[in-house]
Design a protein around this motif. Structure first.
Motif, PDB file in Angstrom:
ATOM      1  N   PHE A   5       0.832  -1.200   0.000  1.00 22.53           N
ATOM      2  CA  PHE A   5       0.000   0.000   0.000  1.00 22.53           C
ATOM      3  C   PHE A   5       0.868   1.251   0.000  1.00 22.53           C
ATOM      4  CE2 PHE A   5      -3.119   3.037   1.556  1.00 22.53           C
ATOM      5  CZ  PHE A   5      -4.289   2.611   0.956  1.00 22.53           C
ATOM      6  N   VAL A   6       1.855   1.303   0.876  1.00 22.95           N
ATOM      7  CA  VAL A   6       2.742   2.468   0.976  1.00 22.95           C
ATOM      8  C   VAL A   6       3.531   2.650  -0.317  1.00 22.95           C
ATOM      9  CG1 VAL A   6       4.699   3.475   2.225  1.00 22.95           C
ATOM     10  CG2 VAL A   6       2.915   2.270   3.480  1.00 22.95           C
ATOM     11  N   ARG A   7       4.075   1.565  -0.854  1.00 22.72           N
ATOM     12  CA  ARG A   7       4.865   1.651  -2.094  1.00 22.72           C
ATOM     13  C   ARG A   7       4.029   2.172  -3.253  1.00 22.72           C
ATOM     14  NH1 ARG A   7       7.156  -3.534  -0.577  1.00 22.72           N
ATOM     15  NH2 ARG A   7       5.461  -4.418  -1.785  1.00 22.72           N
ATOM     16  N   GLU A   8       2.816   1.660  -3.395  1.00 25.25           N
ATOM     17  CA  GLU A   8       1.951   2.094  -4.504  1.00 25.25           C
ATOM     18  C   GLU A   8       1.562   3.564  -4.361  1.00 25.25           C
ATOM     19  OE1 GLU A   8       1.107   0.661  -7.369  1.00 25.25           O
ATOM     20  OE2 GLU A   8       2.382  -1.012  -6.831  1.00 25.25           O
ATOM     21  N   LEU A   9       1.255   3.997  -3.149  1.00 23.07           N
ATOM     22  CA  LEU A   9       0.930   5.412  -2.960  1.00 23.07           C
ATOM     23  C   LEU A   9       2.137   6.295  -3.270  1.00 23.07           C
ATOM     24  CD1 LEU A   9      -1.342   5.561   0.212  1.00 23.07           C
ATOM     25  CD2 LEU A   9      -1.986   5.968  -2.155  1.00 23.07           C
ATOM     26  N   THR A  10       3.320   5.866  -2.845  1.00 22.45           N
ATOM     27  CA  THR A  10       4.529   6.634  -3.102  1.00 22.45           C
ATOM     28  C   THR A  10       4.770   6.768  -4.602  1.00 22.45           C
ATOM     29  OG1 THR A  10       5.470   5.892  -1.009  1.00 22.45           O
ATOM     30  CG2 THR A  10       7.003   6.792  -2.627  1.00 22.45           C
ATOM     31  N   LYS A  11       4.562   5.694  -5.360  1.00 20.26           N
ATOM     32  CA  LYS A  11       4.696   5.753  -6.822  1.00 20.26           C
ATOM     33  C   LYS A  11       3.769   6.790  -7.434  1.00 20.26           C
ATOM     34  CE  LYS A  11       5.628   0.854  -7.613  1.00 20.26           C
ATOM     35  NZ  LYS A  11       5.071  -0.342  -8.252  1.00 20.26           N
ATOM     36  N   ARG A  12       2.627   7.017  -6.783  1.00 19.68           N
ATOM     37  CA  ARG A  12       1.622   7.948  -7.293  1.00 19.68           C
ATOM     38  C   ARG A  12       1.768   9.352  -6.704  1.00 19.68           C
ATOM     39  NH1 ARG A  12      -0.263   2.949  -7.897  1.00 19.68           N
ATOM     40  NH2 ARG A  12      -1.985   2.546  -9.300  1.00 19.68           N
ATOM     41  N   GLY A  13       2.860   9.586  -5.966  1.00 21.01           N
ATOM     42  CA  GLY A  13       3.122  10.912  -5.435  1.00 21.01           C
ATOM     43  C   GLY A  13       2.402  11.260  -4.152  1.00 21.01           C
ATOM     44  N   VAL A  14       1.940  10.239  -3.417  1.00 18.84           N
ATOM     45  CA  VAL A  14       1.237  10.468  -2.154  1.00 18.84           C
ATOM     46  C   VAL A  14       2.111   9.922  -1.026  1.00 18.84           C
ATOM     47  CG1 VAL A  14      -0.824   9.957  -0.793  1.00 18.84           C
ATOM     48  CG2 VAL A  14      -1.020  10.307  -3.254  1.00 18.84           C
ATOM     49  N   ALA A  15       2.465  10.787  -0.064  1.00 19.06           N
ATOM     50  CA  ALA A  15       3.301  10.377   1.058  1.00 19.06           C
ATOM     51  C   ALA A  15       2.421   9.952   2.225  1.00 19.06           C
ATOM     52  CB  ALA A  15       4.207  11.518   1.490  1.00 19.06           C
TER      53      ALA A  15
END
Length: 71
Positions: A2-12
């Motif tokens: 979940f964290v990795r996918e959000l980070t890829k999308r520019g969400v911290a």
């Protein structure tokens, strides 16, 4: 994931797991600021929705038959 996918999308965000949660559970933490625009917050909600579907980790007390919320 979940964290990795959000980070890829520019969400911290920060993923929180055991021992702060049940061994089978987890949480996400986001830091919001008055400087965030409505557009930024809308993007975060959209991306969390998409990634939640990808990871099959959404939870709601609203029955699935209820009309989805329109963002």
């Amino acid at each position: 994931m979940f964290v990795r996918e959000l980070t890829k999308r520019g969400v911290a965000g920060v993923g929180v797991g055991f021992p702060a949660t049940k061994i089978t559970g987890g949480r996400m933490r986001f830091c919001l600021s008055a400087a965030h625009t409505k557009e930024m917050l809308d993007k975060i909600l959209k991306e969390v929705d998409v990634v939640g579907d990808m990871c099959s980790c959404k939870y709601s007390k609203i029955p699935k038959s209820a009309k989805p919320i329109e963002w």
